[in-house]
Design a protein around this motif. Structure first.
Motif, PDB file in Angstrom:
ATOM      1  N   GLY A  21      32.457  -8.530 -19.372  1.00  0.00           N
ATOM      2  CA  GLY A  21      30.949  -8.524 -19.574  1.00  0.00           C
ATOM      3  C   GLY A  21      30.589  -8.763 -17.640  1.00  0.00           C
ATOM      4  N   ASN A  22      29.151  -8.371 -17.736  1.00  0.00           N
ATOM      5  CA  ASN A  22      28.736  -8.521 -16.168  1.00  0.00           C
ATOM      6  C   ASN A  22      29.294  -9.770 -15.605  1.00  0.00           C
ATOM      7  OD1 ASN A  22      27.840  -7.593 -13.695  1.00  0.00           O
ATOM      8  ND2 ASN A  22      26.170  -6.326 -15.244  1.00  0.00           N
ATOM      9  N   ILE A  23      28.788  -9.868 -14.484  1.00  0.00           N
ATOM     10  CA  ILE A  23      28.424 -11.244 -13.696  1.00  0.00           C
ATOM     11  C   ILE A  23      27.548 -12.167 -13.894  1.00  0.00           C
ATOM     12  CG2 ILE A  23      27.927 -12.195 -11.365  1.00  0.00           C
ATOM     13  CD1 ILE A  23      28.799  -9.568 -10.064  1.00  0.00           C
ATOM     14  N   GLY A  24      28.006 -13.675 -14.670  1.00  0.00           N
ATOM     15  CA  GLY A  24      26.699 -14.404 -15.887  1.00  0.00           C
ATOM     16  C   GLY A  24      26.873 -13.551 -17.000  1.00  0.00           C
ATOM     17  N   ALA A  25      27.430 -12.920 -17.828  1.00  0.00           N
ATOM     18  CA  ALA A  25      27.336 -13.083 -19.020  1.00  0.00           C
ATOM     19  C   ALA A  25      28.137 -14.171 -19.730  1.00  0.00           C
ATOM     20  CB  ALA A  25      27.567 -11.626 -19.426  1.00  0.00           C
ATOM     21  N   LYS A  57      20.599  -8.803 -20.217  1.00  0.00           N
ATOM     22  CA  LYS A  57      20.013  -7.622 -19.576  1.00  0.00           C
ATOM     23  C   LYS A  57      20.027  -8.272 -17.751  1.00  0.00           C
ATOM     24  CE  LYS A  57      16.919  -5.600 -23.067  1.00  0.00           C
ATOM     25  NZ  LYS A  57      15.805  -6.383 -23.804  1.00  0.00           N
ATOM     26  N   THR A  58      19.899  -7.631 -16.606  1.00  0.00           N
ATOM     27  CA  THR A  58      19.581  -7.974 -15.672  1.00  0.00           C
ATOM     28  C   THR A  58      19.165  -9.611 -14.984  1.00  0.00           C
ATOM     29  OG1 THR A  58      20.271  -5.550 -14.692  1.00  0.00           O
ATOM     30  CG2 THR A  58      19.435  -7.369 -13.121  1.00  0.00           C
ATOM     31  N   ASN A  99      22.413 -14.728  -3.919  1.00  0.00           N
ATOM     32  CA  ASN A  99      21.858 -13.221  -3.072  1.00  0.00           C
ATOM     33  C   ASN A  99      22.325 -11.574  -3.988  1.00  0.00           C
ATOM     34  OD1 ASN A  99      20.468 -14.935  -1.191  1.00  0.00           O
ATOM     35  ND2 ASN A  99      22.422 -14.839  -0.042  1.00  0.00           N
ATOM     36  N   ILE A 100      23.033 -12.317  -4.509  1.00  0.00           N
ATOM     37  CA  ILE A 100      23.447 -10.565  -5.113  1.00  0.00           C
ATOM     38  C   ILE A 100      22.149  -9.830  -6.498  1.00  0.00           C
ATOM     39  CG2 ILE A 100      24.850  -9.726  -7.495  1.00  0.00           C
ATOM     40  CD1 ILE A 100      26.579 -12.209  -7.121  1.00  0.00           C
ATOM     41  N   GLN A 101      22.307  -8.946  -5.990  1.00  0.00           N
ATOM     42  CA  GLN A 101      21.030  -8.129  -5.992  1.00  0.00           C
ATOM     43  C   GLN A 101      20.939  -7.737  -7.143  1.00  0.00           C
ATOM     44  OE1 GLN A 101      18.068  -7.755  -3.777  1.00  0.00           O
ATOM     45  NE2 GLN A 101      20.003  -9.153  -3.106  1.00  0.00           N
ATOM     46  N   ASP A 102      19.975  -7.223  -7.879  1.00  0.00           N
ATOM     47  CA  ASP A 102      19.826  -6.392  -9.263  1.00  0.00           C
ATOM     48  C   ASP A 102      20.631  -4.689  -8.892  1.00  0.00           C
ATOM     49  OD1 ASP A 102      18.421  -8.747 -10.176  1.00  0.00           O
ATOM     50  OD2 ASP A 102      16.594  -7.277 -10.271  1.00  0.00           O
ATOM     51  N   LYS A 148      25.094  -1.571 -11.033  1.00  0.00           N
ATOM     52  CA  LYS A 148      26.357  -0.468 -11.679  1.00  0.00           C
ATOM     53  C   LYS A 148      27.331  -1.110 -11.651  1.00  0.00           C
ATOM     54  CE  LYS A 148      28.118  -1.088  -6.934  1.00  0.00           C
ATOM     55  NZ  LYS A 148      28.244  -0.936  -4.878  1.00  0.00           N
ATOM     56  N   ILE A 149      27.055  -2.547 -11.875  1.00  0.00           N
ATOM     57  CA  ILE A 149      28.790  -2.869 -12.533  1.00  0.00           C
ATOM     58  C   ILE A 149      28.555  -3.152 -14.172  1.00  0.00           C
ATOM     59  CG2 ILE A 149      29.855  -5.137 -12.870  1.00  0.00           C
ATOM     60  CD1 ILE A 149      30.567  -3.704  -9.914  1.00  0.00           C
TER      61      ILE A 149
END
Length: 210
Positions: free
Chosen positions: A10-14, A130-131, A148-151, A156-157
Motif C-alpha cells: 500500500g501507499n505511505i501511511g496505508a 485515499k490521499t 512535508n510529503i505532498q499530495d 504518483k506512488i
C-alpha cells in the motif's frame, strides 16, 4: 490462513505494518517488517529528492533483498506462515516514479537480477486508501521527515502501484478498499479483513470494498 507467504502492500501511511503485525500476532506467523528507519538517505531524500533519489532507491533495494533472502529462505518450524509488510516489487515502483529515465534503466537492470531470486507471495494484499486519509495517518504517526510529503507525491506512488497491478497475470492480488475501516481501533473492522483474507482466491486481481 491457507497461504504460506503473504505480503501486505500500500501507499505511505496505508497501515501495512499495523495490519501485518496484528495478523502475525493472532496467527503465530513469522513477521518480516521493512527496516526503513535505518536508511540514512530517507530524510535527505525528502529534503532534496533529485540529489538523493538514486542512492536512496539502491540502498532500499539492497536492504530489502538481503532481508527477504535471509528470512524467506530459512524455515521456522514454530510459525504457521510468513507475512511481510512489503513486497520487493515496491522497489521498482518507487524507483520508476523517483528516478530519471537513464538512472531507472540502470536501476531496473539490477532489480531484475535480484527479483528472480526471491520467492513471490502466494497472496499480495494491497490496502487502498485515499490521499486525504493517507495524509491524516502520516500526520498522526508523526515521523518528522514525512510531514512535508505532498499530495502529488502520494498520488504518483498510488498510480505506480496501480500500473503494476494492472500488468500482473501470475500473481494472486487482493485489493482492499479500507477507507471506511479502522482496523487498528475497531476489532469488528479488523475481523472483516481477516474474513476476506481467509478465503481462497484464484490467480488474478480481486477487489473488495467494505
Amino acid at each position: 490462513m491457507q497461504y504460506n507467504f503473504i505480503a501486505i502492500e500500500g501507499n505511505i501511511g496505508a497501515g501495512k505494518t499495523s495490519l501485518a503485525t496484528k495478523i502475525a500476532q493472532d496467527y503465530n506467523a513469522h513477521l518480516i517488517l521493512e527496516q526503513f528507519e535505518e536508511n540514512s538517505f530517507l530524510p535527505k531524500f525528502y529534503k532534496e529528492p533529485e540529489k538523493y533519489a538514486f542512492p536512496l532507491e539502491m540502498s532500499f533495494m539492497a536492504a530489502r533483498y538481503q532481508q527477504l533472502k535471509d528470512q524467506l529462505l530459512s524455515m521456522d518450524l514454530f510459525k504457521t506462515f510468513t507475512i511481510s509488510d512489503y513486497f520487493i516489487i515496491k522497489s521498482l515502483i518507487f524507483a520508476r516514479k523517483n528516478l530519471p529515465p537513464d538512472e531507472f534503466k540502470l536501476y531496473s537492470t539490477f532489480f531484475n537480477i535480484i527479483y528472480q531470486q526471491l520467492p513471490k507471495p502466494e497472496l499480495l494484499v494491497y490496502l487502498y486508501v485515499k490521499t486525504d486519509r493517507l495524509q491524516s495517518n502520516i500526520k498522526m504517526r508523526g515521523r518528522p521527515y514525512e510531514q512535508n510529503i505532498q499530495d502529488e507525491y502520494l498520488d504518483k506512488i498510488q498510480e505506480g502501484y496501480f500500473e503494476f497491478i494492472r500488468q500482473q497475470k501470475n500473481l494472486r492480488i487482493l485489493i482492499l478498499d479500507t477507507n471506511k475501516l479502522d482496523f487498528v481501533n475497531r476489532p469488528e473492522d479488523y475481523q472483516k479483513i481477516l474474513d476476506v483474507m481467509e478465503r481462497s482466491y484464484p490467480t488474478g486481481i480481486h477487489r473488495i470494498t467494505f
